[in-house]
Design a protein around this motif. Structure first.
Motif, PDB file in Angstrom:
ATOM      1  N   MET A   1       0.822  -1.193   0.000  1.00  0.00           N
ATOM      2  CA  MET A   1       0.000   0.000   0.000  1.00  0.00           C
ATOM      3  C   MET A   1       0.856   1.243   0.000  1.00  0.00           C
ATOM      4  O   MET A   1       0.563   2.234   0.621  1.00  0.00           O
ATOM      5  N   LYS A   2       1.919   1.211  -0.583  1.00  0.00           N
ATOM      6  CA  LYS A   2       2.843   2.296  -0.836  1.00  0.00           C
ATOM      7  C   LYS A   2       3.078   3.200   0.333  1.00  0.00           C
ATOM      8  O   LYS A   2       2.849   4.363   0.298  1.00  0.00           O
ATOM      9  N   ARG A   3       3.549   2.643   1.441  1.00  0.00           N
ATOM     10  CA  ARG A   3       3.854   3.390   2.653  1.00  0.00           C
ATOM     11  C   ARG A   3       2.721   4.314   2.997  1.00  0.00           C
ATOM     12  O   ARG A   3       2.835   5.506   3.010  1.00  0.00           O
ATOM     13  N   LEU A   4       1.621   3.691   3.315  1.00  0.00           N
ATOM     14  CA  LEU A   4       0.383   4.390   3.422  1.00  0.00           C
ATOM     15  C   LEU A   4       0.159   5.199   4.655  1.00  0.00           C
ATOM     16  O   LEU A   4      -0.651   6.048   4.646  1.00  0.00           O
ATOM     17  N   GLY A 209       4.449   6.961  -3.011  1.00  0.00           N
ATOM     18  CA  GLY A 209       3.935   7.211  -1.682  1.00  0.00           C
ATOM     19  C   GLY A 209       3.238   8.553  -1.585  1.00  0.00           C
ATOM     20  O   GLY A 209       3.711   9.552  -2.106  1.00  0.00           O
ATOM     21  N   GLY A 210       2.101   8.589  -0.919  1.00  0.00           N
ATOM     22  CA  GLY A 210       1.312   9.809  -0.799  1.00  0.00           C
ATOM     23  C   GLY A 210       0.128   9.843  -1.731  1.00  0.00           C
ATOM     24  O   GLY A 210      -0.780  10.656  -1.571  1.00  0.00           O
ATOM     25  N   THR A 211       0.125   8.939  -2.739  1.00  0.00           N
ATOM     26  CA  THR A 211      -0.992   8.904  -3.687  1.00  0.00           C
ATOM     27  C   THR A 211      -2.137   8.028  -3.203  1.00  0.00           C
ATOM     28  O   THR A 211      -3.194   7.982  -3.839  1.00  0.00           O
ATOM     29  N   SER A 212      -1.946   7.313  -2.099  1.00  0.00           N
ATOM     30  CA  SER A 212      -3.028   6.491  -1.552  1.00  0.00           C
ATOM     31  C   SER A 212      -4.280   7.321  -1.343  1.00  0.00           C
ATOM     32  O   SER A 212      -4.224   8.442  -0.849  1.00  0.00           O
ATOM     33  N   GLY A 213      -5.414   6.757  -1.700  1.00  0.00           N
ATOM     34  CA  GLY A 213      -6.683   7.444  -1.520  1.00  0.00           C
ATOM     35  C   GLY A 213      -7.080   8.324  -2.686  1.00  0.00           C
ATOM     36  O   GLY A 213      -8.201   8.846  -2.711  1.00  0.00           O
ATOM     37  N   SER A 214      -6.184   8.488  -3.666  1.00  0.00           N
ATOM     38  CA  SER A 214      -6.527   9.279  -4.851  1.00  0.00           C
ATOM     39  C   SER A 214      -7.671   8.616  -5.604  1.00  0.00           C
ATOM     40  O   SER A 214      -7.709   7.382  -5.726  1.00  0.00           O
ATOM     41  N   PRO A 215      -8.609   9.403  -6.135  1.00  0.00           N
ATOM     42  CA  PRO A 215      -9.670   8.794  -6.929  1.00  0.00           C
ATOM     43  C   PRO A 215      -9.118   8.282  -8.255  1.00  0.00           C
ATOM     44  O   PRO A 215      -8.225   8.901  -8.847  1.00  0.00           O
ATOM     45  N   VAL A 216      -9.640   7.153  -8.692  1.00  0.00           N
ATOM     46  CA  VAL A 216      -9.369   6.654 -10.035  1.00  0.00           C
ATOM     47  C   VAL A 216     -10.559   7.101 -10.876  1.00  0.00           C
ATOM     48  O   VAL A 216     -11.681   6.643 -10.670  1.00  0.00           O
ATOM     49  N   VAL A 217     -10.304   8.036 -11.784  1.00  0.00           N
ATOM     50  CA  VAL A 217     -11.373   8.704 -12.525  1.00  0.00           C
ATOM     51  C   VAL A 217     -11.379   8.222 -13.975  1.00  0.00           C
ATOM     52  O   VAL A 217     -10.323   8.121 -14.608  1.00  0.00           O
ATOM     53  N   ALA A 218     -12.547   7.918 -14.498  1.00  0.00           N
ATOM     54  CA  ALA A 218     -12.662   7.567 -15.906  1.00  0.00           C
ATOM     55  C   ALA A 218     -12.251   8.770 -16.745  1.00  0.00           C
ATOM     56  O   ALA A 218     -12.732   9.890 -16.527  1.00  0.00           O
ATOM     57  N   ASN A 228      -7.302   4.579  -5.565  1.00  0.00           N
ATOM     58  CA  ASN A 228      -5.921   4.114  -5.681  1.00  0.00           C
ATOM     59  C   ASN A 228      -5.390   3.633  -4.336  1.00  0.00           C
ATOM     60  O   ASN A 228      -5.600   4.282  -3.314  1.00  0.00           O
ATOM     61  N   ASN A 229      -4.662   2.476  -4.329  1.00  0.00           N
ATOM     62  CA  ASN A 229      -4.176   2.054  -3.012  1.00  0.00           C
ATOM     63  C   ASN A 229      -2.813   1.382  -2.950  1.00  0.00           C
ATOM     64  O   ASN A 229      -2.197   1.397  -1.882  1.00  0.00           O
ATOM     65  N   THR A 230      -2.269   0.808  -4.015  1.00  0.00           N
ATOM     66  CA  THR A 230      -1.003   0.105  -3.795  1.00  0.00           C
ATOM     67  C   THR A 230      -0.238  -0.164  -5.083  1.00  0.00           C
ATOM     68  O   THR A 230      -0.797  -0.096  -6.183  1.00  0.00           O
ATOM     69  N   TYR A 260      -2.304  -0.705  -8.438  1.00  0.00           N
ATOM     70  CA  TYR A 260      -3.687  -1.178  -8.347  1.00  0.00           C
ATOM     71  C   TYR A 260      -4.587  -0.164  -7.642  1.00  0.00           C
ATOM     72  O   TYR A 260      -4.155   0.592  -6.776  1.00  0.00           O
ATOM     73  N   GLY A 261      -5.866  -0.215  -8.014  1.00  0.00           N
ATOM     74  CA  GLY A 261      -6.903   0.523  -7.318  1.00  0.00           C
ATOM     75  C   GLY A 261      -7.978  -0.441  -6.869  1.00  0.00           C
ATOM     76  O   GLY A 261      -8.064  -1.577  -7.356  1.00  0.00           O
TER      77      GLY A 261
END
Length: 290
Positions: A1-4, A209-218, A228-230, A260-261
């Motif tokens: 989870m990329k150093r979440l 790292g730091g991108t965790s929780g970003s929305p994955v948008v069409a 986004n999580n890992t 991955y999201g």
């Protein structure tokens, strides 16, 4: 989870995870040299950050359901592993827990406009999916009036493979573009397992790292199809920060750099007529408290 999670969470739980900021003191915990971490050039001019927010340790977005009204209290989407209480254990669920967490609201060019505050964590889990929803103290109408910011919309249906996607990080104020490269039966990272995960195509979405929780948008829309999580950081198999894929027959594959999201459409089966989350509904497939 990329150093979440935050250093505090890591020390308390004595375990790591994936999308944490690379410039935090957590680097000392992981034995990393921040100067050796390559941060991509800002891609801000190519993306619209309206509705994106920054957390202290992660990213997130202001979201609404497809039929939400402007008078409803606004929601923030992020990862379950980004909650202020630290990582959730497998099968653990947080629901209707009071919170006073604040979030930085961004404008179109990712400049800070001000802050909004949560009143509670409506739901959070790191099981099956890695998702958390906060409820704010302001309505969508109040946020639009104060910041001229409107929310993104949570998709009620899953996106198809090859759908162009954008991942928008409020923490780094950077965006990524690639394609939905298929749905993975199961992802395993340390003791966590996620189902029907979204695999990102390469190159383009080499998240950090730091991108965790970003929305994955069409792509080309304001519709959120995932969170986004890992990513597999070191090419290891199923370890912390190194998720692996598990197919229906149990075969394991992994590749360094794959990101991955997680799915967010599950929430729709758990929404009552009053838009409150009701885990007792027959249509609800989200994990429930044990």
């Amino acid at each position: 989870m990329k150093r979440l999670a935050s250093v505090f969470c890591l020390l308390v739980l004595a375990q790591g995870a994936s999308a944490l900021p690379t410039n935090s003191l957590s680097n000392q915990f992981f034995g990393l040299d921040a100067e050796m971490v390559t941060i991509p050039d800002s891609l801000t001019p190519d993306y619209d950050f309206i509705g994106i927010v920054a957390l202290s340790n992660c990213s997130g977005s202001i979201v609404r359901y497809e039929d939400s009204s402007d008078s409803e209290l606004a929601l923030i989407l992020t990862n379950g592993h980004c909650l202020e209480g630290g990582f959730l254990k497998p099968d653990q669920v947080v629901k209707n827990k009071k919170s006073s967490r604040s979030f930085t609201v961004l404008d179109k060019a990712a400049k800070a406009l001000g802050r909004v505050t949560a009143s509670e964590i409506l739901y959070g889990t790191m099981t099956k999916t890695d998702m958390a929803l906060y409820q704010l103290t302001k309505t969508y109408a109040e946020i639009e009036k104060e910041f001229n910011v409107t929310p993104l919309t949570l998709a009620a249906e899953r996106a198809k493979s090859e759908t162009p996607i954008e991942i928008l990080s409020g923490y780094w104020k950077r965006g990524y573009s690639c394609n939905h490269a298929g749905t993975v039966h199961k992802i395993k990272e340390a003791s966590w397992i996620w189902e029907d995960s979204i695999r990102y195509s390469q190159p383009g979405c080499e998240i950090i790292g730091g991108t965790s929780g970003s929305p994955v948008v069409a792509g080309g829309t304001r519709t959120v199809i995932g969170v986004n999580n890992t990513t597999n950081e070191n090419g290891q198999e199923c370890t912390m920060n190194n998720p692996c894929e598990v197919d229906p027959e149990g075969k394991i594959t992994f590749k360094k750099g794959l990101g991955y999201g997680q799915q967010i459409d599950l929430i729709y089966g758990c929404i009552g007529d009053d838009h409150k989350i009701d885990l007792s509904l027959e249509t609800c497939a989200l994990p429930k408290p044990l």
